[in-house]
Write an enzyme that holds these catalytic residues in place. Sequence first.
Site, short mmCIF file in Angstrom:
data_model
loop_
_atom_site.label_atom_id
_atom_site.label_comp_id
_atom_site.label_asym_id
_atom_site.label_seq_id
_atom_site.Cartn_x
_atom_site.Cartn_y
_atom_site.Cartn_z
N ASN A 26 0.81 -1.22 0.00
CA ASN A 26 0.00 0.00 0.00
C ASN A 26 0.85 1.27 0.00
OD1 ASN A 26 0.29 -1.13 2.85
ND2 ASN A 26 -0.17 1.02 3.28
N SER A 153 17.84 -5.97 4.31
CA SER A 153 18.30 -4.61 4.54
C SER A 153 19.78 -4.64 4.87
CB SER A 153 17.53 -4.01 5.73
OG SER A 153 18.17 -2.87 6.26
N TYR A 179 15.90 -5.20 15.05
CA TYR A 179 15.70 -5.02 13.60
C TYR A 179 16.77 -5.78 12.84
CZ TYR A 179 15.22 -2.81 9.03
OH TYR A 179 15.07 -2.59 7.68
#
Length: 307
Positions: A26, A153, A179
Amino acid sequence: MSANGKWTIADVPDQSGRVAVVTGANTGLGYHTAAALVQTGAHVVLAVRDTEKGNHALARIAAAQPHADVTLQELDLSSLDSVRAAAAALRRSYPRIDLLINNAGVMWTPRQLTADGFEMQFGTNHLGHFALTGLLLENLLPVRGSRVVTVSSNGHRFRAGIHFDDLQSEHHYDRFAAYGQSKLANLLFTYELQRRLATQQQNTIAVAAHPGAASTELGRNAPTLFKPLFALASPLFFQNAAMGALPTLRAATDPDVEGGQYYGPDGFGEQRGHPKVVSSSAQSHDEDVQRRLWTVSEELTGVTYPV
């Protein structure tokens, strides 16, 4: 490729007849990935947590491309019940899936838990996608040229490790380390999945990508002190989300891609630029850790793979 040898969106081959599922489509990288696939003829499923935002994204794509073949699927990767419901709906609707793009993610969240009690970043970025892929894989395996593309990442290199003694950060929580763990897990998963796929069939491959430093909503959970720095640094060091999506698009569509490859920007420090094959950390290639994480992930999600 362009005259200077750089891979661009113009190099995305015709995707007519292909079905692509893109998580987190989105906004940001996912939106630009989905829009490019629609533009080149694919039927694209926007798999999103927030259906209101998903409908806005669908409307934007349809407005720009009147013949867009795009649909919406509710998917909350932080809930295994939602993952199972979404996978069941997708299996029914799409007996054939060509591309599964595991793009959605959260970054640097304050410590919180998923619906199933997992640390949010590990639970969403890794376990949610692990479960989704396992539940959809049988719809990809018969399809020649099908791919699972998982977005990692550069964060997989920093303060990153798989802390099997504290996977859910119950004893100590560091949002940056959590993360890094989740993004390292994305690569360990990709490499182990590719090894399993390669031993059993020739149709489906697993590939990874990273966007470099891309200007998206992902940094919204940055600590308050960091936010002014982000605002100052973005014009100088960050590329836009459309450029950040190129490594994912190349991993998903370039006919020369091989299973187990990792794509990222070609600029300094892999922060900006056009996509090329890049390397990942030595940790990510530790086969013992790959196998151990796989076993733990099956136990935590209750999802076992057909490979």
